[in-house]
Design an enzyme around this catalytic site. Structure first.
Site, PDB file in Angstrom:
ATOM      1  N   LYS A   1      33.345  32.820  37.431  1.00  0.00           N
ATOM      2  CA  LYS A   1      33.767  34.153  37.857  1.00  0.00           C
ATOM      3  C   LYS A   1      33.056  35.284  37.107  1.00  0.00           C
ATOM      4  O   LYS A   1      32.863  36.369  37.641  1.00  0.00           O
ATOM      5  CB  LYS A   1      35.283  34.296  37.680  1.00  0.00           C
ATOM      6  CG  LYS A   1      36.106  33.393  38.593  1.00  0.00           C
ATOM      7  CD  LYS A   1      36.060  33.854  40.030  1.00  0.00           C
ATOM      8  CE  LYS A   1      36.965  33.012  40.921  1.00  0.00           C
ATOM      9  NZ  LYS A   1      36.786  33.358  42.356  1.00  0.00           N
TER      10      LYS A   1
ATOM     11  N   SER B   1      32.984  24.391  38.456  1.00  0.00           N
ATOM     12  CA  SER B   1      33.177  25.844  38.464  1.00  0.00           C
ATOM     13  C   SER B   1      33.992  26.373  37.293  1.00  0.00           C
ATOM     14  O   SER B   1      33.826  27.518  36.895  1.00  0.00           O
ATOM     15  CB  SER B   1      33.815  26.259  39.782  1.00  0.00           C
ATOM     16  OG  SER B   1      34.992  25.518  40.004  1.00  0.00           O
TER      17      SER B   1
ATOM     18  N   GLU C   1      42.253  41.506  41.962  1.00  0.00           N
ATOM     19  CA  GLU C   1      43.314  40.557  42.268  1.00  0.00           C
ATOM     20  C   GLU C   1      42.973  39.264  41.549  1.00  0.00           C
ATOM     21  O   GLU C   1      41.803  39.013  41.244  1.00  0.00           O
ATOM     22  CB  GLU C   1      43.388  40.312  43.784  1.00  0.00           C
ATOM     23  CG  GLU C   1      42.414  39.261  44.343  1.00  0.00           C
ATOM     24  CD  GLU C   1      40.939  39.636  44.221  1.00  0.00           C
ATOM     25  OE1 GLU C   1      40.634  40.831  44.060  1.00  0.00           O
ATOM     26  OE2 GLU C   1      40.086  38.724  44.266  1.00  0.00           O
TER      27      GLU C   1
END
Lengths: 269, 394
Positions: B91, B380, B113
């Site tokens: 991210k 990830s 969010e």
């Protein structure tokens, strides 16, 4: 001619401003919505917006969010609301708009939505998450069926965008009074007057102001510059407050009547 | 095939677009302009690459998982170690990119969010790095199950607002973030965490995440002298998957597999397999696949992994599915937890619950391939954030 256009023509002749009332269809239930529409007409509302509830109303504040959820829990759906309009048309010729989010219309099928809405007696449609550039299919179908597509201008809308929005809008143009979600506010921004002038420069279509409007002072101030005012959350809250009382219809109608009286007499000045 | 998608309006074939409230349209058009500028701007690229390298820790390793490969027998598995990045997931690639854009646009307040909290942590981190005010919206259900990340965000100086509406998960956090944005549009930048949302977000997030695939492609070529047979990544909104896939788009021999969350099972209503079970719809600004009922109301998703617990998916994945460029499959909650254990015991790596879905699928893929095949899995995120939740599940 579309009923909404007739309404504004008539109001212009009488030098009056439009009072547009929003309620969430199906809150507290569809039977009450039926009675409310007739009562609001009697109270003097010129156009009624029926909210078709959506699970994710991202342009709405807490009041309308909550009422949408209540309506959904009670089983309200596009089909049932269209049926309600059909039954209302046996009783009233008031201008009726549906306000809903795009997925409801898209899922129903845009062309089918326009046909069904028109057949049931709907006059216009307002979709807060559908900007004009994504609305080609809906606009085309609506134009053929003479269903008004009402688009928004916001305080953040550039002069360059106003023109195409005005062109795409039928019935009236919905000016959003503030940057924010729906919901009654104590005060409204002072930019409304200047923005209304920006819009009026490029179009002679009626421009009505909504979002945040709840007091008679606000109605008065807005109608000095606009062609009409839209009140939603404040009415929805009145419905919520009275939902367990027998006098719900009476109390809501009384409140709306007080705003309408002011709205209509303001226009005569 | 040249990847000229999306078109000017943000469409990937029949998907994508910009279904935004008018209040946001001006800003979105400005953002699109700014985004096109920075794509050609060497100075921006250098600045972005500096932070990816010096701050986030790129490039990440492409690690050959020998014991996992031996266990799977037919697969030679490489792990793209995004879990080793600062903050523990991919991210951060995107939040660093977007915060640089926000600064260029003169925005002083950041909102985001978050589902699993990884995007929230990465946003709070980037905001702290540049001294910007930061507000994170998070469903109250996720606040409970990802309490460690809530604590991290607060420590980083962000305000975390629990969202009580709807399903109290990622979808509702996004509704609330949009409501904040509509209200504070003049000074606020919304850092969307996935390849979803209003145009230009899907293409912008893809651009910032595509470093994953660009590195992995280069690394694999230098290690193996050829391209891999498969790419596997988990798909919630789809940012790590698109980040890996995009650089391989034109490599027709490379098969792409996106792994969705089957939750309690695809035969139940409690899953988040949007591409497999959804219908075309519009939510949060773009047209894509969507879990919805017969009236077009958005359905609640379910996954043990908060980061996959979303009823929508990025429009480009819907496009990849439609044209057959990628295949989408699903792994349920139990299989995902088994996948987590498998990687922990074979390689000494505890993946995030989201990532564990991709790992779990390898067992199915291993049975499916004929002969031997090579695969890159996007690892990830790491599982530290999930320890509280998993200790209750196992």
């Amino acid at each position: 001619m579309n009923r909404i256009d007739q309404t504004f023509q008539q109001l212009r002749r009488q030098k009056k401003k439009a009072f547009i009332a929003f309620i969430s269809a199906g809150d507290p239930d569809l039977k009450t919505t039926y009675d409310l529409v007739l009562a609001l007409e009697k109270a003097g509302a010129d156009i009624i917006e029926l909210g078709v509830p959506f699970s994710d109303p991202m342009a709405d504040g807490p009041t309308i969010q909550a009422s949408s959820m209540r309506a959904l829990h009670k089983g309200a759906s596009l089909k049932k609301i269209l049926d309600l309009v059909k039954r209302l048309r046996l009783k009233t010729q008031i201008s009726l708009c549906l306000m809903t989010y795009y997925n409801i219309i898209f899922h129903h099928g845009e062309k089918k939505f326009v046909q069904d809405a028109k057949a049931c007696g709907v006059d216009g449609v307002i979709v807060p998450d559908l900007p004009a550039q994504e609305a080609k299919t809906l606009r085309k179908a609506a134009q053929i069926a003479n269903l008004a597509t009402i688009f928004f201008v916001a305080p953040t809308t550039s002069n360059k965008r106003i023109k195409p929005i005005a062109q795409a809008s039928k019935g009236f143009i919905y000016y959003i009074s503030l940057t924010g979600v729906t919901g009654a506010r104590q005060s409204l921004p002072s930019t409304i007057t200047a923005d209304l002038k920006r819009i009026k420069k490029v179009t002679d279509k009626p421009v009505c102001v909504g979002f945040g409007v709840s007091t008679s002072l606000q109605v008065k101030a807005i109608n000095r510059v606009a062609d009409g005012v839209i009140v939603g959350s404040a009415i929805v809250r009145k419905i919520e407050e009275n939902s367990s009382r027998n006098c719900l219809i009476e109390n809501v109608a009384k409140y709306v009547k007080s705003l309408v009286t002011l709205c209509h007499c303001e226009g005569t000045k | 095939m040249k990847t000229q998608l999306p078109d000017k309006g943000g469409h990937f074939g029949p998907f994508g677009g910009c279904y935004a409230p008018e209040t946001l349209m001006g800003l979105l058009l400005d953002l699109e302009k700014e985004f096109h500028k920075i794509r050609r701007d060497q100075k921006f690229r250098r600045e972005f690459e500096f932070y990816l390298k010096e701050y986030a820790g790129r490039p990440t390793n492409l690690y050959l998982a020998k014991r996992l490969s031996a266990y799977l027998k037919t697969l030679k598995v490489y792990l793209k170690r995004e879990d080793l990045l600062h903050t523990g997931a991919h991210k951060i690639n995107n939040t660093l990119g977007q915060i640089l854009v926000a600064r260029r646009m003169g925005k002083t307040r950041i909102i985001a969010e978050t589902g699993a909290g990884q995007h929230g942590v990465a946003t709070a981190t980037a905001a702290a790095l540049f001294g910007l005010k930061c507000v994170i919206y998070m469903g109250s259900k996720d606040v409970r199950r990802q309490s460690l990340n809530v604590f991290r965000m607060k420590l980083l100086g962000a305000e975390v607002i629990p969202v009580e509406s709807g399903s109290r998960t990622l979808k509702d956090a996004m509704n609330e973030a949009v409501r904040d944005w509509v209200t504070n549009v003049r000074d606020t930048f919304y850092i969307i965490g996935s390849v979803a949302g209003f145009h230009p977000y899907p293409v912008m997030v893809r651009t910032f995440q595509s470093v994953i695939g660009q590195e992995a492609r280069r690394q694999f070529l230098s290690k193996e002298g050829r391209l891999p047979n498969y790419l596997v990544a988990c798909v919630g909104g789809g940012s790590n998957a698109m980040g890996l896939f995009h650089a391989f788009y034109k490599d027709q021999s490379v098969k792409m597999i996106g792994v969705e969350a089957a939750g309690h099972g695809l035969h139940t209503h409690a899953h988040a397999a949007t591409l497999m079970k959804g219908q075309v719809g519009v939510l949060h600004g773009s047209k894509s696949m969507l879990l919805q009922d017969k009236d077009g109301q958005v359905q609640m998703a379910h996954s043990v992994a908060a980061g996959l617990d979303y009823p929508g998916v990025g429009p480009e994945h819907a496009y990849y599915q439609k044209i057959g460029r990628a295949q989408y499959v699903a792994i349920d909650d139990k299989q995902a937890i088994a996948g987590l254990k498998l990687l922990a015991r074979t390689e000494g790596i505890i993946p995030a619950l989201e990532t564990a879905h991709a790992i779990a699928y390898l067992e199915k893929l291993a049975r499916r391939v004929r002969g031997k095949a090579s695969v890159i899995v996007c690892l990830s995120g790491r599982g530290d954030k999930d320890m509280g939740q998993i200790s209750q599940l196992i």
